[in-house]
Write an enzyme that holds these catalytic residues in place. Structure first.
Site, PDB file in Angstrom:
ATOM      1  CG  MET A  15      54.490 102.351 -10.873  1.00  0.00           C
ATOM      2  SD  MET A  15      54.247 103.705 -11.983  1.00  0.00           S
ATOM      3  CE  MET A  15      55.105 104.994 -11.121  1.00  0.00           C
ATOM      4  CB  CYS A  16      58.225  97.662 -13.673  1.00  0.00           C
ATOM      5  SG  CYS A  16      58.826  96.777 -12.230  1.00  0.00           S
ATOM      6  N   GLY A  17      59.039  99.927 -15.650  1.00  0.00           N
ATOM      7  CA  GLY A  17      58.899 100.421 -17.013  1.00  0.00           C
ATOM      8  C   GLY A  17      59.505  99.446 -17.990  1.00  0.00           C
TER       9      GLY A  17
END
Lengths: 298, 256
Positions: A1-3
């Site tokens: 993921m990561c935002g």
């Protein structure tokens, strides 16, 4: 993921709210990236030619008085430094290439996260919530900000591996996704004398785009070159001294949502991190299309 | 009045007065659930428990302040009317069975994924993978749906008032998708037996998808779905896309 998160404040009188508005965005996206985070904040254009060096002391040994003393003695007598624990901003007219060389020679344990006339950059390991407190993000003011929450999948968790990545001056980039050809891009750039600070895939994308611009491409032309040469999945959010720029790869399987009002443009991986923003219920909310370049000017 | 707990109060007043007790209307009460007060997990448990309470009329639950939260009204197996008042996040109404769920706003990824039956209506736009793998039921998106709408559809029906993004109906096996606007690149790639109807332009067809002439049955199907979706459009203006069935059997000269 990561935002990823980005915020550009349109009205000058609201620029003091930048940090207060972007901090909950970053905190909320901790669910997508809890291991490290970063935030680049762009100040209003200064009237001086001072460069801001955003520095980070890996060893946390209160090195800052020594750095300033030696910088004043050997590089620029007029430089000043504002220290906040492991992070410091050094203000100097010394050209960035010279300054970065000097720092890496004499203080190799320091990271120089960014250089520019308007950019300040903070990044560290830990949950974004901890960084927000540690670096008092809510108090930061400016025209626009670019932030990232990281869940590492391809290289180490360290302050230097956290996003945003920078290259050149007043240029930063955050990335949600993964590249499959960062090593070939890196080899290509290294043959041209471009130096890398980490083995992170996003750094390759950042340095590739900045290299194209240093070769004369517009940002738009550089991004189009990126569409052809960057292989992988990406939603990229780019900050320059005057712009926020958002692009998604052709598959667009890494999310992004944008919300625009008369007061701001806000970008995030998920709408829930925008829900606290004032006037969000009336905002124009939309999902950026693949391989379209979205640009918002300060 | 039906009082379910101190925080969940039956109301027939405006949504933002959720914390205030109020009188109910005749019949089944409207229950307001304020997500700024009680969390998603409790909401879903509450909605699941509705199935165990025999009721003469469909329960009506309004979900307030969704604020982009994920996983709202997931896994319901009860004929209830659920209204989500605002933008919601990922996996809204996933695995729905029997419930009628309306979102008065946009939704994130994978709304009504694996739906079995019931109706899910999104009044705004939907992000990727809307109705993914839905086995049954009707998904209505009044605005646009993003990429991969109806991916791997297994019998559900989808009506999109606006346009759909790239790779929509990818490997869709059964069911119907009606698109009142345009379709993005690679529509119906590797399609099985699902059928797509598009009114606007088609950027490109995916491998093994082809346009076919509209027959009387097609017009009837489109008219019926539009009516159930409460979307006004002339069935005569739609085109049919279905599988050429050339990928069903491997052959060495395939150009895909």
């Amino acid at each position: 993921m990561c935002g990823i998160v980005g915020l550009l404040v349109k009205k000058p009188e609201l620029r003091r709210e930048l940090g207060a508005w972007v901090s909950p965005m970053l905190d909320c996206m901790g669910s997508r990236g809890p291991d490290s985070a970063g935030l680049a904040v762009f100040a209003e254009a200064p009237s001086t030619d001072l460069l801001r060096y955003s520095l980070y002391d890996i060893l946390a040994q209160d090195v800052w008085p020594t750095v300033l003393e030696r910088w004043n003695a050997n590089v620029d007598a007029a430089a000043t430094l504002a220290a906040h624990g492991q992070q410091a901003t050094l203000f100097s007219t010394t050209p960035s290439a010279l300054g970065k060389d000097w720092l890496s020679n004499y203080f190799p344990h320091l990271h120089c996260f960014s250089v520019g006339h308007v950019i300040d950059l903070y990044k560290d390991i830990g949950h974004p919530r901890e960084l927000i407190k540690k670096y008092r993000f809510a108090e930061l003011a400016g025209t626009h900000a670019v932030g990232h929450t990281r869940m590492a999948t391809e290289s180490a968790v360290s302050p230097a591996h956290a996003h945003p990545f920078t290259s050149g001056e007043d240029f930063c980039l955050v990335h949600n996704g993964s590249l499959s050809n960062p090593h070939s891009i890196r080899r290509k750039l290294e043959r041209r004398g471009i130096r890398f600070e980490t083995d992170n895939d996003t750094e390759a994308a950042c340095r590739f785009l900045e290299w194209r611009m240093s070769e004369g491409d517009s940002l738009e032309a550089a991004i189009h070159r990126g569409f052809a040469e960057l292989d992988g999945f990406y939603t990229l959010l780019i900050g320059t001294a005057t712009e926020l720029v958002l692009v998604r790869d052709a598959f667009a399987c890494k999310p992004a949502v944008a919300a625009e009002t008369d007061d701001y443009v806000a970008i995030s991986s998920e709408f829930q991190s925008l829900a606290h923003l004032p006037g969000i219920q009336q905002a124009r909310v939309f999902e950026p299309a693949p391989e379209q370049i979205y640009r918002w000017h300060v | 009045m039906a009082r379910l707990s101190p925080e969940v109060t039956a109301l027939d007043t405006m949504p933002n007065s959720a914390a205030t007790p109020g009188p109910t209307t005749l019949g089944e009460p409207t229950i307001d659930w304020d997500l700024s007060i009680r969390p998603v997990r409790e909401l879903n448990q509450f909605l699941h428990d509705l199935a165990h309470n025999a009721r003469p009329e469909m329960p009506h639950v309004r979900i307030l302040h969704p604020n982009g939260r994920h996983n709202l009204a997931v896994g319901l197996q009860v004929p209830a009317n659920i209204e989500i008042l605002g933008h919601a996040g990922y996996f809204i109404a996933g695995m729905n069975q029997a419930a009628h769920i309306t979102v008065d706003g946009n939704v994130g990824w994978s709304v009504a994924e694996n739906m079995m039956s019931g109706i899910v209506r999104v009044k705004g736009c939907a992000s990727e993978c809307a109705g993914a793998s839905a086995h049954g039921g009707l998904l209505v998106i009044e605005g646009d749906a993003s990429s991969r709408c109806g991916i791997s559809l297994k019998g559900g029906q989808i009506v999109v008032g606006g346009s759909v993004g790239h790779l929509s109906a990818f490997m869709a096996q059964a069911g119907t998708m009606v698109v009142c606007g345009d379709a993005g690149a690679a529509l119906g790639d590797s399609l099985y037996e699902a059928v797509i109807y598009v009114r606007g332009s088609i950027h490109s067809l995916g491998a093994d998808a082809r346009e076919e002439p509209m027959q009387t049955d097609d017009l009837k199907t489109v008219a019926d779905l539009l009516q159930r979706a409460a979307i006004s459009a002339d069935p005569q203006t739609f085109r049919r896309v279905a599988s050429a069935r050339q990928l069903y059997h491997w052959h060495a000269e395939a150009q895909y």
